[in-house]
Design a protein around this motif. Structure first.
Motif, short mmCIF file in Angstrom:
data_model
loop_
_atom_site.label_atom_id
_atom_site.label_comp_id
_atom_site.label_asym_id
_atom_site.label_seq_id
_atom_site.Cartn_x
_atom_site.Cartn_y
_atom_site.Cartn_z
N UNK A 92 0.81 -1.22 0.00
CA UNK A 92 0.00 0.00 0.00
C UNK A 92 0.84 1.26 0.00
N UNK A 93 2.15 1.13 0.14
CA UNK A 93 2.98 2.32 0.36
C UNK A 93 3.38 2.96 -0.96
N UNK A 95 1.44 5.39 -4.43
CA UNK A 95 0.28 6.21 -4.77
C UNK A 95 0.14 7.43 -3.90
N UNK A 96 -1.10 7.75 -3.57
CA UNK A 96 -1.38 8.95 -2.80
C UNK A 96 -0.81 8.82 -1.39
N UNK A 97 -0.02 9.80 -1.00
CA UNK A 97 0.59 9.76 0.31
C UNK A 97 -0.32 10.50 1.29
N UNK A 98 -0.29 10.09 2.50
CA UNK A 98 -1.01 10.79 3.53
C UNK A 98 -1.14 9.90 4.73
N UNK A 99 -1.17 10.50 5.90
CA UNK A 99 -1.29 9.72 7.11
C UNK A 99 -2.75 9.37 7.31
N UNK A 100 -3.05 8.10 7.35
CA UNK A 100 -4.43 7.68 7.55
C UNK A 100 -4.42 6.29 8.19
N UNK B 59 2.65 14.20 -4.14
CA UNK B 59 1.59 13.20 -4.13
C UNK B 59 0.72 13.24 -2.88
N UNK B 60 0.87 14.28 -2.06
CA UNK B 60 0.12 14.34 -0.81
C UNK B 60 -1.29 14.86 -1.07
N UNK B 61 -2.24 14.39 -0.30
CA UNK B 61 -3.57 14.99 -0.29
C UNK B 61 -3.89 15.42 1.14
N UNK B 122 0.80 5.27 11.91
CA UNK B 122 -0.25 4.27 11.67
C UNK B 122 0.23 3.17 10.74
N UNK B 299 -2.82 15.95 11.19
CA UNK B 299 -1.92 15.08 10.43
C UNK B 299 -2.62 13.90 9.78
N UNK B 300 -3.92 13.75 10.04
CA UNK B 300 -4.71 12.74 9.32
C UNK B 300 -5.28 13.42 8.09
N UNK B 301 -5.22 12.75 6.95
CA UNK B 301 -5.57 13.48 5.73
C UNK B 301 -7.00 13.22 5.27
N UNK B 304 -11.79 10.10 9.22
CA UNK B 304 -11.74 8.64 9.28
C UNK B 304 -12.62 8.17 10.43
#
Lengths: 140, 406
Positions: A92-93, A95-100, B59-61, B122, B299-301, B304
């Motif tokens: 999964x690491x 594509x679109x990056x972001x903390x989730x 590539x960040x959202x 995470x 910091x969560x994009x 959720x």
């Protein structure tokens, strides 16, 4: 783990002995409650993280849930499923990056992990081994 | 300029802009939100500009970035590092080793060997040495702050870190930022748990002699610190001020404001204070059920929360794993409650993430996904709403931290 007295070094998919191995690994205390289709072994770890292991009537651990300020040792808890879990995260690491939150939904393994520093919550289960009356929302 | 004059000046500029259409050049809100309803501080020694954009990896959202200056302690050898993620869900400054051109001062254990940290987020962990830096953001300074320098190669990642099964966030492609500025509720990233040896130690801090890394007890003041708490002034918390977003956008600008009630530009005003429980969480009620592990995290994009069974929102599936893909924009109403009894309704919208991502935008007000038994109010929650994060133990006009207010 040659030389230990524990017959299994795994929890998810393992048997009751593997729950006891987890308890020892976490230097924790254990409490057992019984539901209609399973028993829950709740291990209170020394570092404050609580792990609940869901054991079927056939004596197999089909699900885990954990909550606490820190992550548990996932290799210990997931046992033979650890490599699949780690590979899924790696896949999964891109594509679109972001903390989730982490979400893994694969044949044979579902894992979710969410929270923030000092408060982590997660669950892992084997979809095919869940008792038919038990939904994922019960694993918490 | 005195704080009072500054406020008047800011008001007059705002009024002039409201009465004319010619303020595009002086205002940075060019890409979104023509009519912000929340005030966004534009100047002050305690104001750092925030940009929400695709980040240095492109590539960040829904990531909010600021610039941070670090110096070798006590010297004028400094470096300004851009594109550091603003994160109210963690504590401490972490910088990619690959982004640093100056050498900070390594922290050593009592045994004289380097202190190195493994911090799980995470789906990733950060690993790397704890080093000391003077930190400056906007006009605020803190001296000799323990920070983490992210590198998988300076010290071998130990088994205890690898056994989390997570991937490393120590490179630009993996992190999508040059660093993380953790400005959350806590003063240290671990707290007292890490300061004690034995079975209760969660094993975040290591000492790493050549023979290999071993977990150590790390004192509170040696741990990676919330740099805001160490500022000489405006050190009791932060405000994130971002305008509302009415449609997907490439960029959005706003402000990271230091201090709560310490200057004319950081008053609590009419914001409601929500205190967290001992774990740093709120209780969110949705469809009659309460979830006591909810939180607010820049910091969560996305938003959720819960799962598709409870919410009726369709999971995206493998193409956009971890997001919701409803067939139409769906409105969700929930109620937040703090440990202090304060409560209020939160209305959020969730759009189809795959549709959102099909455009080359990076700012989405309605991005959401699942999280077990909780609501994680990520960056979209901050759009059009000034959110205060007060640091534990710090006195403010809204009471002693920790708390959130909005």
């Amino acid at each position: 783990m040659v030389g230990t007295s524990f017959p299994a070094w795994a929890a998810l998919g393992g048997d009751i002995a593997s729950v006891e191995a987890d308890q020892v690994h976490m230097q924790g205390t254990r409490r057992v409650t019984t539901a209609a289709a399973y028993t829950v072994h709740e291990i209170q770890g020394a570092s404050g993280t609580v792990v609940r292991e869901y054991v079927s009537s056939e004596g197999k651990v089909f699900a885990l849930a954990w909550q606490g300020p820190w992550l548990p040792d996932m290799r210990q808890l997931l046992g033979t499923y650890f490599d699949q879990y780690a590979a899924a995260i790696k896949s999964q690491s891109g594509g679109r990056i972001g903390r989730r939150p982490l979400v893994i939904e694969q044949p044979g393994l579902a894992v979710e992990l969410a929270g923030h520093s000092r408060s982590f919550i997660g669950r892992a289960y084997i979809p095919e081994q869940m008792p038919s009356s038990v939904g994922a929302e019960a694993i918490r | 300029m005195s704080p009072g004059k500054l406020a008047v000046f800011t008001f007059l500029v705002g009024l002039a802009c409201a009465l004319s259409t010619g303020c595009g050049g002086s205002s940075s809100h060019t890409n979104a939100a023509p009519n912000p309803t929340n005030p966004v501080a534009q100047s002050g020694n305690n104001v750092a500009p925030i940009s929400v954009n695709s980040g240095p990896a492109g590539s960040y959202v829904d990531g909010a970035f600021v610039s941070v200056t670090v110096c070798i302690p006590g010297t004028s050898t400094c470096q300004t590092i851009s594109d550091v993620l603003v994160d109210t869900g963690s504590t401490g400054l972490r910088l990619l080793s690959s982004a640093l051109t100056i050498s900070l001062v390594q922290q050593n254990s009592a045994a004289g060997t380097p202190v190195v940290e493994c911090l799980p987020f995470l789906n990733t962990y950060t690993w790397g040495p704890v080093q000391s830096a003077d930190v400056q953001i906007a006009g605020e300074k803190a001296g000799s702050v323990p920070v983490q320098v992210l590198s998988d190669t300076d010290f071998t990642v130990p088994a205890g870190c690898k056994n989390l099964g997570l991937t490393s966030a120590d490179t630009l492609p993996a992190l999508g930022a040059n660093g993380i500025l953790g400005v959350g509720l806590f003063a240290q990233d671990c707290g007292s748990a890490c300061s004690l040896a034995g079975s209760t130690n969660p094993g975040l801090y290591y000492e790493c002699p050549a023979s290999g890394c071993q977990v150590i007890a790390e004192g509170l003041t040696q741990q990676v610190q919330n740099p805001v708490a160490l500022f000489a002034s405006d050190n009791n918390g932060v405000i994130i001020e971002l305008p509302a977003v009415s449609a997907p956008a490439a960029t959005l600008t706003g402000s990271l404001v230091f201090g709560i009630g310490t200057q004319s530009n950081n008053a609590l005003g009419t914001a409601t204070v929500y205190t967290p429980n001992a774990s740093g969480n709120l209780t969110t009620t949705y469809k009659g059920a309460s979830y006591n592990t909810s939180f607010i995290d820049s910091g969560s994009n996305g938003y959720f929360f819960l799962d598709s069974t409870i919410t009726g929102l369709t999971d995206c599936g493998s193409a956009e794993s971890g997001f919701y893909c409803p067939s139409s924009i769906t409105n969700i109403s929930a109620t937040n409650q703090g440990s202090n009894g304060a409560s209020g309704t939160v209305n959020i919208s969730v759009a189809n993430a795959a549709t959102l991502f099909s455009q080359n935008d990076s700012v989405f007000s309605d991005l959401g996904g699942p999280a077990p038994n909780m609501f994680d109010f990520g960056l979209p929650f901050f759009f059009g709403r000034n959110v205060f994060t007060a640091i534990e133990g710090k006195s403010t006009t809204g009471g002693t931290g920790p708390y959130w207010a909005y």
